[in-house]
Motif scaffolding. Structure first.
Motif, short mmCIF file in Angstrom:
data_model
loop_
_atom_site.label_atom_id
_atom_site.label_comp_id
_atom_site.label_asym_id
_atom_site.label_seq_id
_atom_site.Cartn_x
_atom_site.Cartn_y
_atom_site.Cartn_z
N ILE A 1 0.86 -1.19 0.00
CA ILE A 1 0.00 0.00 0.00
C ILE A 1 0.90 1.24 0.00
N ASP A 2 0.31 2.42 -0.20
CA ASP A 2 1.08 3.67 -0.13
C ASP A 2 0.50 4.59 0.93
N ILE A 3 1.13 4.54 2.11
CA ILE A 3 0.71 5.42 3.20
C ILE A 3 1.82 6.42 3.51
N ASN A 4 2.58 6.76 2.47
CA ASN A 4 3.58 7.81 2.58
C ASN A 4 2.83 9.09 2.93
N ALA A 5 3.19 9.71 4.05
CA ALA A 5 2.36 10.79 4.59
C ALA A 5 3.23 11.90 5.16
N ARG B 1 -5.61 11.01 3.71
CA ARG B 1 -6.70 10.20 3.17
C ARG B 1 -6.24 8.85 2.63
N ARG B 2 -4.94 8.69 2.41
CA ARG B 2 -4.46 7.40 1.92
C ARG B 2 -4.75 6.27 2.91
N PHE B 3 -4.65 6.57 4.21
CA PHE B 3 -4.87 5.52 5.21
C PHE B 3 -6.31 4.99 5.11
N ALA C 1 5.04 -1.11 2.87
CA ALA C 1 4.84 0.29 2.48
C ALA C 1 6.15 1.05 2.68
N HIS C 2 6.16 2.30 2.25
CA HIS C 2 7.36 3.12 2.45
C HIS C 2 6.98 4.44 3.09
N GLN C 3 7.98 5.13 3.60
CA GLN C 3 7.78 6.47 4.15
C GLN C 3 9.05 7.28 3.92
N GLY C 4 8.91 8.42 3.25
CA GLY C 4 10.04 9.32 3.02
C GLY C 4 11.14 8.70 2.19
N ARG C 5 12.29 9.32 2.26
CA ARG C 5 13.48 8.82 1.57
C ARG C 5 14.68 8.99 2.49
N PRO C 6 15.67 8.08 2.40
CA PRO C 6 16.85 8.21 3.27
C PRO C 6 17.42 9.64 3.19
N ALA D 1 9.87 -0.09 3.68
CA ALA D 1 10.61 -0.81 2.62
C ALA D 1 11.86 -0.05 2.18
N ARG D 2 11.83 1.27 2.31
CA ARG D 2 12.99 2.05 1.86
C ARG D 2 14.15 1.97 2.84
N MET D 3 13.97 1.26 3.93
CA MET D 3 15.10 1.00 4.83
C MET D 3 15.91 -0.19 4.32
N TYR E 1 -1.25 2.54 -5.99
CA TYR E 1 -1.27 3.26 -7.28
C TYR E 1 -0.39 4.50 -7.23
N SER E 2 -0.45 5.23 -6.12
CA SER E 2 0.25 6.52 -6.04
C SER E 2 1.77 6.38 -6.03
N ALA E 3 2.27 5.15 -5.92
CA ALA E 3 3.72 4.93 -6.02
C ALA E 3 4.05 4.13 -7.28
N ALA E 4 3.06 3.88 -8.12
CA ALA E 4 3.24 2.96 -9.26
C ALA E 4 4.13 3.51 -10.37
N HIS E 5 4.55 4.78 -10.23
CA HIS E 5 5.49 5.32 -11.22
C HIS E 5 6.93 5.03 -10.82
N ARG E 6 7.13 4.37 -9.69
CA ARG E 6 8.48 4.05 -9.23
C ARG E 6 8.82 2.59 -9.51
N SER E 7 9.99 2.34 -10.07
CA SER E 7 10.40 0.95 -10.34
C SER E 7 11.22 0.44 -9.16
C1 3PG Z 1 4.28 9.81 -3.07
O1 3PG Z 1 3.90 10.08 -1.94
O2 3PG Z 1 4.38 10.66 -3.96
C2 3PG Z 1 4.55 8.38 -3.40
O3 3PG Z 1 4.41 7.62 -2.24
C3 3PG Z 1 5.92 8.20 -3.96
O4 3PG Z 1 6.87 8.67 -3.07
P1 3PG Z 1 8.21 9.36 -3.63
O5 3PG Z 1 7.76 10.57 -4.40
O6 3PG Z 1 9.04 9.66 -2.42
O7 3PG Z 1 8.87 8.34 -4.52
#
Ligand code: 3PG
Ligand code: MG
Length: 403
Positions: free
Chosen positions: A20-24, A35-37, A58-63, A115-117, A151-157
């Motif tokens: 899922i994508d709960i990047n917040a 609203r993703r949650f 899921a992921h959150q942020g970036r290193p 996951a980004r850890m 879906y909101s992260a589906a542009h990332r490979s």
């Molecule tokens: C977002 O929140 O835009 C997506 O989860 C993708 O995250 P990213 O932009 O850090 O790759």
């Protein structure tokens, strides 16, 4: 049109790895509900009702960023939405994770660590390469199937998005399905009447490709926000300049000036620019000026009443409306009129409507508009822009291959 298997195609009682994508947003280290949650909680609730055992990735942020935090708080927010316990496991595919997955029973849900850890998650590589990572090779055998709802992260490979579908039965979750169908409509559907796009927000680099790619499908564009001001500047008005040390306009102007000028002349009457703008007067009140009266040294924060009226008429007479970005600084009530009045007008008509771009969707919540009055409110940012331009999403494409 991509066809993928959905959760309707799953037999009951499977062991599922669910992305899922709960990047917040994260404030002072604390993750904030968005609203993703709520959206993903609906998918998860449905899976649990069908006796699946669910492990969430899921992921959150970036290193290196302040928003790069563990998913403990996310598990709590999900638990609130689900009204049930959600286990948090501070590990992604090590021993602790494998033990917790092993203990997972039908109807249980756990959240694995960010996951980004994992070092193998982020580098953008081909799905085939991601399928070979330790991350994917270790987790995949623990499950019967993989569900991608992100879906909101589906542009990332990234491994958690494109690696698993190479080696597992893969299905689209409800959020993935709904977002994909609505956001692709601009490329896939025929509308028997005017199609309007309302474009605002801050990033010219997002919007210009959209305007150029939908040339054949969209009949008129209503522009606002910072991008709208850049077009006004190209049209010869004293607006779209950085004032008071801000850094919104001039660098974008340098980067995109030629394209903006070309688009302005090629699209002509189909591009609707603001005829008046709102600003804060010396008393701190909202005031407005026509674009003929405007002065370089003022910050403009919303489109004016005359412009809003014109845009309201245009969306009212549309068969379909796609919104990306806000027309003004709606977070400040004084400057919310343009954004909110145009959204309200869309809500009142029967047209097919999609509203996207994380912030714009937030205005629906802030001003008590009803999400059900729109065909779709997207929780995606970058993926939504790509869908509007017709560019494929790698995370969706791999679901199709997995058929
Ligand atoms: C977002 O929140 O835009 C997506 O989860 C993708 O995250 P990213 O932009 O850090 O790759
Ligand atoms: Mg992003």
């Amino acid at each position: 049109m991509t066809t993928f298997q959905t959760v309707d195609d799953l037999e009951r009682g499977q062991r599922l790895l669910v992305r899922i994508d709960i990047n917040a947003p994260v404030e002072d280290g604390v993750v904030q509900d968005n609203r993703r949650f709520a959206r993903h909680a609906e998918t998860i609730a449905e899976l649990l009702e069908n006796d699946h055992a669910v492990a969430i990735l899921a992921h959150q942020g970036r290193p290196g960023r302040e928003t790069f935090v563990p998913l403990e708080g996310h598990a709590e927010i999900l638990a609130d939405h689900l009204g049930r316990e959600v286990e948090y496991v501070p590990d992604t595919f090590g021993e602790e994770a494998l033990e917790a997955i092993d203990d997972l029973d039908s109807g249980d849900v756990l959240v694995l660590e960010n996951a980004r850890m994992c070092d193998e998650e982020l580098p953008e590589e081909d799905p085939e390469v991601k399928a070979e990572t330790e991350f994917v090779r270790t987790l995949a055998p623990e499950f019967d199937a993989y569900v991608n709802d992100a879906y909101s992260a589906a542009h990332r490979s990234h491994a958690s998005l494109v690696g698993f579908p190479q080696v597992m039965d893969a299905y689209a979750g409800r959020v993935m399905e709904a977002e994909y169908t609505a956001n692709s409509a601009i490329q896939e559907r025929e509308f028997n009447g005017p199609v309007t796009m309302v474009l605002g927000g801050t990033k010219a680099e997002d919007l210009i490709p959209v305007i150029e790619q939908v040339d054949d499908t969209v009949d008129r564009f209503c522009l606002g926000g910072i991008v709208g001001e850049l077009f006004l500047r190209a049209d010869g008005h004293d607006v779209g300049y950085d004032v008071d040390g801000t850094d919104f306009f001039d660098h974008q102007w340098d980067d995109h000036r030629e394209t903006i000028e070309r688009v302005l002349s090629e699209y002509g009457d189909r591009l609707h620019l603001a005829s008046d703008l709102a600003y804060e007067d010396v008393e701190g009140e909202r005031a407005e000026k026509t674009v003929e009266e405007i002065e370089k040294a003022t910050s403009y924060l919303d489109v004016g009443g005359e412009t809003t009226g014109e845009y309201v008429d245009l969306v009212g007479d549309s068969e379909a409306v796609f919104v990306k970005g806000a027309l003004g600084v709606f977070e400040d009530e004084r400057f919310a009129d343009g954004t909110v009045d145009v959204l309200s007008a869309i809500a009142e008509t029967d047209c097919f409507s999609v509203v996207g771009g994380g912030d714009t969707a937030r205005s629906i919540e802030m001003y008590d508009l009803d999400e059900d009055d729109f065909s779709h409110v997207s929780v995606a940012g970058g993926a939504y822009v790509r869908a509007l331009t017709g560019e494929g999403l790698v995370g969706v494409d791999v679901l199709e291959q997995a058929d």
